[in-house]
Design an enzyme around this catalytic site. Structure first.
Site, PDB file in Angstrom:
ATOM      1  N   ASP A  71       0.809  -1.214  -0.093  1.00  0.00           N
ATOM      2  CA  ASP A  71       0.140  -0.156  -0.102  1.00  0.00           C
ATOM      3  C   ASP A  71       0.835   1.176  -0.037  1.00  0.00           C
ATOM      4  OD1 ASP A  71      -2.977   1.173   0.347  1.00  0.00           O
ATOM      5  OD2 ASP A  71      -1.811   2.150   2.076  1.00  0.00           O
ATOM      6  N   VAL A  74       4.775  -2.030   5.343  1.00  0.00           N
ATOM      7  CA  VAL A  74       5.072  -2.105   4.083  1.00  0.00           C
ATOM      8  C   VAL A  74       4.053  -2.641   3.086  1.00  0.00           C
ATOM      9  CG1 VAL A  74       6.855  -2.966   2.539  1.00  0.00           C
ATOM     10  CG2 VAL A  74       7.717  -2.166   4.507  1.00  0.00           C
ATOM     11  N   GLU A  75       3.215  -3.447   3.675  1.00  0.00           N
ATOM     12  CA  GLU A  75       2.062  -3.942   2.940  1.00  0.00           C
ATOM     13  C   GLU A  75       0.821  -3.276   3.072  1.00  0.00           C
ATOM     14  OE1 GLU A  75       2.571  -8.426   3.586  1.00  0.00           O
ATOM     15  OE2 GLU A  75       4.164  -8.085   4.762  1.00  0.00           O
ATOM     16  N   HIS A  76      -0.024  -3.685   4.020  1.00  0.00           N
ATOM     17  CA  HIS A  76      -1.270  -3.101   4.031  1.00  0.00           C
ATOM     18  C   HIS A  76      -1.022  -1.874   4.726  1.00  0.00           C
ATOM     19  CE1 HIS A  76      -4.284  -6.285   2.890  1.00  0.00           C
ATOM     20  NE2 HIS A  76      -2.944  -6.884   2.614  1.00  0.00           N
TER      21      HIS A  76
END
Length: 362
Positions: free
Chosen positions: A120, A162-164
Site C-alpha cells: 500500500d 510495508v504491506e497493508h
C-alpha cells in the site's frame, strides 16, 4: 399371435438388459501399482483430509471446520462468504490500494508472480508472496513460520507497515464498524458476540474462506487409484522425485509445508540463485546461529504456476529451480532427463480453484 411375439420380444429385451453387468464404482476396480504403493508412503491425496485426521492447526481460534464438506462441497456458508468479501476488500489497507488478493491473486493460483510484492506504501516487501491455495494445510505460515495458522497469518500483513500499512487493529475495526453492510454481516456470522466487528472475527472469517481453497489435481486422482491420470514421463518424474530424496522435505498432503529446513545444505544458496541480497531466514527472529538460512519448506502444489521461486523470487524457471534444489539440498547433479521428468511430474500438481471464489461479490 403377433401380440405374443411382441410380448416375448419385450421380455427378451428386458431380460438382456437385466443380464448386463452393473456399472462398478471406480473404488471397487482400483488396483494399486507398485509405484502407487511406494508413493503411499510419502504422499496423501486431498481426499484423505477428513474429520478423522484433521491437522491440529485446523482447530485454532475456535474455528471448527468440517474438512470433508470443505473438500467435497464447494458452497460457501455465511462465515466463508464474509471472509471472501474481506479477502477482496481494499479498505483493509490504509490508502485503499491493495487487498489480500493483490499479493495472493486467486486468478493466478494464489500468487502475483512477482519476486516480491508491492504494498500500500508503493514499496516492495523483502520476500516472495507464497500461494494462499492449500496454505491451510501447512504446519505454520510465512517463510519463517511466525504464524501458527491461516487465521493468524491473515491479520499480520494488514498491520505490516510495508504491506497493508494499517496503523493498528483499532484503526481498521473503527473503519469497518462505520460500514453498515459489515455491521450486518458480522452480526449475522457472530450473533453471540456483544460487539461482532472485531479483529479476531475478521481474521477468523478470512481464514474460513482460505480453508476452502483445496482443489484436486491429477496427482490426487492418481493417488486415489486412477493410474491413467499420469503418463509414463510423469511417472518417471515421480520416481526421480522419490529416488533423489526430494520427498525428505516435500511429502504429505501439501507435498511440503511441514518443516523448517536450511536452504543450502551443500552450498551457499545465493551463489546458485544469484539473489541480490542474503536472507538469514528465521535467524532474524531467533538470533540462534543454527537457524541461519532456515526457511519453511514450501508446498509444491501448483508450483508450475507460482513462479518465480524461492523465498526471494530469485529464480524464474521451474527447470532451473529443480536443478538448484538437486545440488543445494541433495548434493546431486541432476541430468537433463531427470530434470525434465521431475518438472513433468510437478505439473501434475496443478489444480485451479472454483471460479466462484475468484470474485469479490458472492
Amino acid at each position: 399371435m403377433k401380440k405374443n411375439i411382441a410380448l416375448l420380444a419385450i421380455l427378451s429385451f428386458i431380460s438382456c438388459k437385466n443380464d448386463e453387468p452393473k456399472e462398478i464404482p471406480l473404488a471397487d476396480t482400483k488396483v494399486k501399482t507398485a509405484l502407487m504403493v511406494e508413493a503411499d508412503d510419502y504422499f496423501k491425496p486431498i481426499s484423505s483430509v477428513s474429520n478423522k485426521n484433521i491437522p491440529e492447526n485446523f482447530q485454532q481460534l475456535n474455528n471448527p471446520v468440517n474438512i470433508t464438506s470443505v473438500r467435497f462441497d464447494d458452497r460457501l456458508n455465511d462465515k466463508e462468504r464474509l471472509g471472501q468479501k474481506l479477502y477482496y476488500d481494499k479498505r483493509l489497507s490504509k490508502n485503499g490500494t491493495i487487498s489480500c488478493n493483490s499479493c495472493h491473486n486467486l486468478d493466478t493460483y494464489g500468487v502475483d508472480n512477482s519476486p516480491t510484492s508491492l504494498g500500500d506504501t508503493k514499496a516492495f516487501g523483502n520476500r516472495n508472496s507464497p500461494s494462499v491455495i492449500y496454505a491451510s494445510l501447512h504446519f505454520k505460515q510465512f517463510w519463517d513460520g511466525r504464524a501458527k495458522d491461516v487465521e493468524e497469518q491473515a491479520g499480520m500483513p494488514i498491520l505490516n507497515p510495508v504491506e497493508h500499512a494499517i496503523p493498528s487493529e483499532d484503526f481498521l475495526i473503527n473503519r469497518l464498524r462505520g460500514i453498515e453492510e459489515y455491521q450486518k454481516l458480522f452480526k449475522s456470522v457472530y450473533p453471540n458476540d456483544k460487539e461482532p466487528v472485531t479483529y479476531a472475527n475478521l481474521t477468523n472469517a478470512i481464514g474460513s474462506f482460505e480453508r476452502k481453497l483445496l482443489p484436486e489435481s491429477r496427482f490426487d486422482k492418481w493417488l486415489d487409484g486412477n493410474d491413467n491420470a499420469l503418463d509414463e514421463t510423469e511417472k518417471a518424474g515421480l520416481k526421480s522425485f522419490i529416488n533423489n530424496g526430494c520427498i525428505t522435505c516435500h511429502s504429505g498432503v501439501a507435498i511440503g509445508g511441514q518443516m523448517m529446513q536450511k536452504f543450502g545444505l551443500y552450498g551457499n544458496y545465493w551463489e546458485y540463485t544469484k539473489s541480490k541480497t542474503t536472507d538469514n531466514g528465521i535467524y532474524d527472529l531467533t538470533k540462534n546461529e543454527t537457524d541461519k538460512f532456515m526457511f519453511k519448506t514450501p508446498s509444491l502444489r501448483n508450483v508450475e504456476k507460482t513462479y518465480p521461486y524461492f523465498h526471494d523470487g530469485s529464480v524464474a524457471k521451474l527447470e532451473d529451480a529443480v536443478k538448484i534444489m538437486g545440488k543445494l539440498q541433495t548434493n546431486k547433479e541432476l541430468s537433463e532427463t531427470e530434470i525434465n521428468n521431475i518438472v513433468a511430474f510437478l505439473k501434475t500438481l496443478t489444480a485451479d480453484i472454483d471460479e466462484k471464489y475468484k470474485k469479490a461479490d458472492n
